[in-house]
Design a protein around this motif. Sequence first.
Motif, PDB file in Angstrom:
ATOM      1  N   GLY A 121       0.838  -1.202   0.000  1.00 15.77           N
ATOM      2  CA  GLY A 121       0.000   0.000   0.000  1.00 15.77           C
ATOM      3  C   GLY A 121       0.866   1.241   0.000  1.00 15.77           C
ATOM      4  N   CYS A 126       0.835   5.866   0.406  1.00 14.71           N
ATOM      5  CA  CYS A 126       0.156   7.119   0.726  1.00 14.71           C
ATOM      6  C   CYS A 126       1.005   8.244   0.147  1.00 14.71           C
ATOM      7  N   GLN A 151      -2.275   0.893   6.589  1.00 10.07           N
ATOM      8  CA  GLN A 151      -3.653   0.378   6.564  1.00 10.07           C
ATOM      9  C   GLN A 151      -3.998  -0.217   5.195  1.00 10.07           C
ATOM     10  N   HIS A 152      -3.511   0.395   4.129  1.00  8.83           N
ATOM     11  CA  HIS A 152      -3.751  -0.179   2.795  1.00  8.83           C
ATOM     12  C   HIS A 152      -3.047  -1.523   2.649  1.00  8.83           C
ATOM     13  N   THR A 170       4.042  -0.775  -4.903  1.00  7.25           N
ATOM     14  CA  THR A 170       2.578  -0.675  -4.902  1.00  7.25           C
ATOM     15  C   THR A 170       2.075  -0.238  -6.276  1.00  7.25           C
ATOM     16  N   HIS A 216      -9.688  -3.809   0.428  1.00 11.04           N
ATOM     17  CA  HIS A 216      -9.210  -2.424   0.299  1.00 11.04           C
ATOM     18  C   HIS A 216      -9.542  -1.650   1.566  1.00 11.04           C
ATOM     19  N   SER A 217      -8.693  -0.709   1.907  1.00 10.67           N
ATOM     20  CA  SER A 217      -8.937   0.184   3.040  1.00 10.67           C
ATOM     21  C   SER A 217      -9.396   1.535   2.497  1.00 10.67           C
ATOM     22  N   ASP A 218     -10.253   2.227   3.238  1.00 12.81           N
ATOM     23  CA  ASP A 218     -10.626   3.584   2.809  1.00 12.81           C
ATOM     24  C   ASP A 218      -9.798   4.643   3.549  1.00 12.81           C
TER      25      ASP A 218
END
Length: 354
Positions: free
Chosen positions: A10, A12, A59-60, A291, A332-334
């Motif tokens: 994941g 960010c 989190q992702h 990713t 999937h995470s939001d």
Amino acid sequence: MTRATITGWGKCVPPVVLSNFDLEQVMDTSDEWIHTRSGIKERRISHVETSDMAAVAAQHAIAAAGLDPLDIDMLFVATCTPDRLIPSCAAMVQAKIGAHNAGTLDMNAACTGFIYGLSAATGLIAAGVAKKVVVVGAEKLTAFLNLDERTTGVLFGDGAGAVVIEATDDPDEGILAMELGSDGRMTELLTVTHTGTEYPNDALLYEERTIYMQGREIFRNAVVKMGESAANVLEAAGLNLDDVDLLIPHQANVRIIDATAKRMKLNPEQVYVNIASYGNTSAATIPIALTEAMEEERISAGDVIVFVAFGGGLTWGGTAVRWGSRTTPIAHSDAALPPTDRTGLELLAARPRI
Ligand code: UT7
């Protein structure tokens, strides 16, 4: 020995873009120079702290692995730009994502930090100490840019990437070989001084608390060491250069990447490059690139992937991985950063004189 494999990934990347054209307005530079000499077109500048980006990326990755944060038993954050000296960035991330059963530790190997974190995670799994480990690479290097120092001021950006590493019984997949290297005699080639215990000893000169780099020396060493690390991990894994499906190198300069790929006799399609969009995000470059390679379906089941990095210390390292059978996230995470209305130049001007 228990093998470790990557099961989640994941990233960010903060939303605000700082383009080369933005930098032209505050520095003696040009889009043409930056792009030609480094391959960078723009980078992201964060309106939040390193642990915020790290938490979103983690989190992702945890969702992609189909896990709950409470399943994680170790959390590493590779960073040279933590929010604070105490506690670790990893402890702050743990609280933000609710990974309350994990041990936490920061690792500072500058741009090689993610490779060091991956190796430590693999070792803990092999030793039976941990079963599910998150390794994050996260940086907010724009906090240390000196706008009067154009050689470094144009290169760095902010972001985070993360992976989940788990134990596997499958002998055909996982992390096959690792190499870690360092030469502390070359400390002064890439450094941010007056930031640790040196801080109170001198006048607080902002200019001394920013990134200093001897670019040409770093460049020369990076090409040699990244090429050697790639060759060494392939040999240790019983593979050769023909077996490499994708090289994911640290993204510091596209000319370093091209020279490394040339030494390895790889074609452009065997090398992942995204430096144009993000610049050098130090420990975050490889997990962000991994990713994006997954999102773009550049990695297939059973592929041989090689990570190589080089950075301050000096440090370097490599990892050879055989990808498992799953190439899509389980869930999937939001998770996302809070929005901001500020522009890149506004965020640059608003930086504290650290
Ligand atoms: O993450 C690991 C650590 N970092 C790296 O791996 C980075 C390694 N080094 C590099 O990527 C490159 O050495 C740089 C991108 C930093 C510099 O590229 P270079 O081709 O080695 O340029 P240079 O330092 O030799 O400078 C060439 C010229 C100089 O002008 P003169 O003396 O020839 O008139 C510099 O003053 O370019 C000038 N210059 C710039 N001009 C416009 C340096 N920075 C800039 C700039 N804009 N931002």
